[in-house]
Design an enzyme around this catalytic site. Structure first.
Site, PDB file in Angstrom:
ATOM      1  N   CYS A   1       0.802  -0.926  -0.021  1.00 13.54           N
ATOM      2  CA  CYS A   1      -0.405   0.395   0.326  1.00 13.54           C
ATOM      3  C   CYS A   1       1.011   1.564   0.021  1.00 13.54           C
ATOM      4  O   CYS A   1       1.707   1.078   0.170  1.00 13.54           O
ATOM      5  CB  CYS A   1      -0.612  -0.550   1.236  1.00 13.54           C
ATOM      6  SG  CYS A   1       0.268  -0.404   3.030  1.00 13.54           S
TER       7      CYS A   1
ATOM      8  N   HIS B   1       3.607   2.323  11.824  1.00 12.43           N
ATOM      9  CA  HIS B   1       2.488   0.975  12.459  1.00 12.43           C
ATOM     10  C   HIS B   1       2.630   3.033  13.629  1.00 12.43           C
ATOM     11  O   HIS B   1       1.512   3.123  14.426  1.00 12.43           O
ATOM     12  CB  HIS B   1       3.106  -0.114  13.243  1.00 12.43           C
ATOM     13  CG  HIS B   1       3.190  -0.524  12.445  1.00 12.43           C
ATOM     14  ND1 HIS B   1       4.307  -1.020  12.700  1.00 12.43           N
ATOM     15  CD2 HIS B   1       2.576  -1.619  12.185  1.00 12.43           C
ATOM     16  CE1 HIS B   1       4.262  -2.364  11.593  1.00 12.43           C
ATOM     17  NE2 HIS B   1       2.815  -2.309  11.433  1.00 12.43           N
TER      18      HIS B   1
ATOM     19  N   CYS C   1       2.339   5.742   9.459  1.00 17.67           N
ATOM     20  CA  CYS C   1       1.702   6.127   8.091  1.00 17.67           C
ATOM     21  C   CYS C   1       0.819   7.335   8.581  1.00 17.67           C
ATOM     22  O   CYS C   1      -0.334   7.056   9.309  1.00 17.67           O
ATOM     23  CB  CYS C   1       0.308   4.595   7.831  1.00 17.67           C
ATOM     24  SG  CYS C   1      -0.447   4.761   6.176  1.00 17.67           S
TER      25      CYS C   1
ATOM     26  N   HIS D   1      -1.458  -4.816  19.245  1.00 15.44           N
ATOM     27  CA  HIS D   1      -0.342  -4.013  18.516  1.00 15.44           C
ATOM     28  C   HIS D   1       0.121  -2.924  18.135  1.00 15.44           C
ATOM     29  O   HIS D   1      -0.185  -2.174  18.763  1.00 15.44           O
ATOM     30  CB  HIS D   1      -1.716  -4.871  16.584  1.00 15.44           C
ATOM     31  CG  HIS D   1      -1.847  -4.348  15.451  1.00 15.44           C
ATOM     32  ND1 HIS D   1      -0.919  -3.349  15.404  1.00 15.44           N
ATOM     33  CD2 HIS D   1      -1.181  -5.172  14.247  1.00 15.44           C
ATOM     34  CE1 HIS D   1      -0.190  -3.401  13.723  1.00 15.44           C
ATOM     35  NE2 HIS D   1      -0.751  -4.755  13.571  1.00 15.44           N
TER      36      HIS D   1
ATOM     37  N   GLU E   1       0.235  -0.784  16.376  1.00 14.05           N
ATOM     38  CA  GLU E   1      -1.039   0.666  16.102  1.00 14.05           C
ATOM     39  C   GLU E   1      -1.420   1.112  17.285  1.00 14.05           C
ATOM     40  O   GLU E   1      -1.953   2.256  17.481  1.00 14.05           O
ATOM     41  CB  GLU E   1      -1.676   0.512  14.281  1.00 14.05           C
ATOM     42  CG  GLU E   1      -1.929   1.751  14.301  1.00 14.05           C
ATOM     43  CD  GLU E   1      -3.118   1.300  12.898  1.00 14.05           C
ATOM     44  OE1 GLU E   1      -3.183   0.415  12.141  1.00 14.05           O
ATOM     45  OE2 GLU E   1      -4.806   2.054  12.678  1.00 14.05           O
TER      46      GLU E   1
ATOM     47  N   THR F   1      -6.284   1.059  11.305  1.00 11.12           N
ATOM     48  CA  THR F   1      -6.841   1.104   9.816  1.00 11.12           C
ATOM     49  C   THR F   1      -6.707  -0.430   9.985  1.00 11.12           C
ATOM     50  O   THR F   1      -6.886  -0.688   8.309  1.00 11.12           O
ATOM     51  CB  THR F   1      -5.342   1.736   9.506  1.00 11.12           C
ATOM     52  OG1 THR F   1      -4.842   0.935  10.257  1.00 11.12           O
ATOM     53  CG2 THR F   1      -5.758   3.020  10.368  1.00 11.12           C
TER      54      THR F   1
ATOM     55  N   SER G   1       0.895  -9.928  10.372  1.00 10.12           N
ATOM     56  CA  SER G   1       0.708  -8.580   9.657  1.00 10.12           C
ATOM     57  C   SER G   1      -0.616  -8.258  10.290  1.00 10.12           C
ATOM     58  O   SER G   1      -1.791  -9.933   9.533  1.00 10.12           O
ATOM     59  CB  SER G   1       1.020  -8.446   8.469  1.00 10.12           C
ATOM     60  OG  SER G   1       0.187  -8.013   7.969  1.00 10.12           O
TER      61      SER G   1
HETATM   62  S1  SF4 Z   1      -2.615   2.092   7.149  1.00  9.16           S
HETATM   63 FE1  SF4 Z   1      -1.753   0.404   6.984  1.00  9.16          FE
HETATM   64  S2  SF4 Z   1      -2.600  -0.195   5.392  1.00  9.16           S
HETATM   65 FE2  SF4 Z   1      -3.317   1.707   5.221  1.00  9.16          FE
HETATM   66  S3  SF4 Z   1      -2.149   2.289   4.077  1.00  9.16           S
HETATM   67 FE3  SF4 Z   1      -1.412   3.011   5.385  1.00  9.16          FE
HETATM   68  S4  SF4 Z   1       0.607   1.273   6.584  1.00  9.16           S
HETATM   69 FE4  SF4 Z   1      -1.065   0.880   4.784  1.00  9.16          FE
END
Ligand code: SF4
Length: 332
Positions: free
Chosen positions: A35, A97, A119, A147, A149, A188, A246
């Site tokens: 992604c 994350h 991200c 996790h 994140e 997410t 993952s």
């Molecule tokens: S939130 Fe995670 S899976 Fe979604 S675009 Fe960002 S890195 Fe990729």
């Protein structure tokens, strides 16, 4: 056609030795694999190595894929679990994350050079959680305990200000001080279907709860799950290329199972494929989690070609064109 065991030589030069392979149709789900957030995180580490020289430290696996991590290690990255493993004179990158606020604060206190590869879609959830907390709401985070994140998002607010729910059953046991002053946010990379159920349970129990217009599940997670839903019912078996840690890859296996392909599994790469497991399957679905490079899909397709007479059908459910900018400190 004359069939010979592979080890048996043709006894006459006029007899052509052939080896009939069983047919296998591969349904390639699309979108799949990397992604925009993962592409960006990998580029950040590579650019940081170019800019600051080797080694560059990275707190946590930059993305959940050993192949990616080992590739970056070969280029000069050193992966560590905690900031105190980073020497004062080397830069550090924070993973895609996201990290609790205490982590950049500690890096700043130590005057470390740091680059945040969180991200942007995870950062958006962080800002939402802060906005709700500023308005006096208790935030309920839907996600998986432990996790990275979830640890990062919970760490945006002081301890106790974010409550975690992992499933519908936990909604019933939540203890909140003011049921009229709540908001929710989500990890997410969750299952779209499971999250819909949890949000519905929250809304039933706390009708005034506030939340995002769309849930926080990102476009990449949503699109990869939709593509798997489109092929699962047509497959005898389905392989998700990805890592067991993952989240989005594990969710793809669940989605495939729930949408008609009971024989679905996670495989890290072609060398791990259990060909016995494939058995008499004639239609194999393949997809890849958002942290798995396309190279690993190619590798599995090649391994299939070595064993079967392969036909490939790509099933694309949507186009993706999302690109995230790099942090300014690596662009100038
Ligand atoms: S939130 Fe995670 S899976 Fe979604 S675009 Fe960002 S890195 Fe990729």
């Amino acid at each position: 056609m004359v069939r010979w065991p592979a080890s048996e030589p043709a006894s006459h030069p006029c007899i052509v030795m052939t080896h009939a392979r069983k047919p296998l149709t591969i349904l390639l789900a699309s979108p799949r694999g990397f992604c925009a957030g993962v592409e960006r995180a990998i580029q950040i580490v590579e650019r940081a190595i170019e800019r600051y020289g080797r080694p560059v430290y990275v707190r946590h696996e930059i993305v959940h894929n050993r192949f990616v991590v080992e590739g970056l290690e070969a280029k000069g990255a050193i992966f560590v679990e905690e900031l105190d493993e980073v020497p004062d004179d080397r830069p550090v990158v924070f993973s895609a994350h996201g990290v609790p606020k205490a982590v950049p604060a500690e890096a700043a206190r130590r005057e470390l050079v740091y680059v945040d590869a969180t991200c942007p879609l995870v950062s958006k959830v962080h800002r939402e959680a802060e906005r709700h907390a500023d308005s006096g709401r208790t935030v309920i985070l839907i996600g998986h305990a432990g996790h990275p994140e979830v640890v990062g998002t919970m760490g945006q607010l002081p301890p106790g200000k974010v409550l975690l729910v992992e499933d519908v059953a936990q909604v019933a046991t939540l203890t909140v001080s003011d049921p009229s002053n709540l908001a929710y946010a989500t990890q997410t990379t969750l299952s779209v279907d499971d999250t819909t159920g949890i949000v519905a349970a929250l809304r039933r129990r706390f009708p005034e709860i506030q939340g995002p217009k769309m849930e926080d599940i990102c476009y990449a997670t949503t699109n990869r799950q939709a593509a798997v839903k489109a092929i699962a019912g047509q497959c005898d078996a389905l392989v998700v290329i990805g890592a067991p840690n993952s989240s989005n890859s594990m969710r793809l296996v669940e989605v495939a199972t729930n949408y008609g392909c009971a024989k679905s599994k996670l495989v890290q790469r072609a060398a791990d494929m259990d060909w016995e497991w494939l058995g008499e399957a004639r239609r194999l679905g393949i997809t890849a989690g958002a942290s798995a490079p396309e190279l690993l899909v190619d590798e599995l397709v090649t391994a299939c070609r070595e064993r079967y007479d392969v036909t490939i059908e790509e099933v694309r459910t949507t186009e993706e064109s999302v690109v995230f900018k790099l942090p300014r400190q690596l662009v100038a």
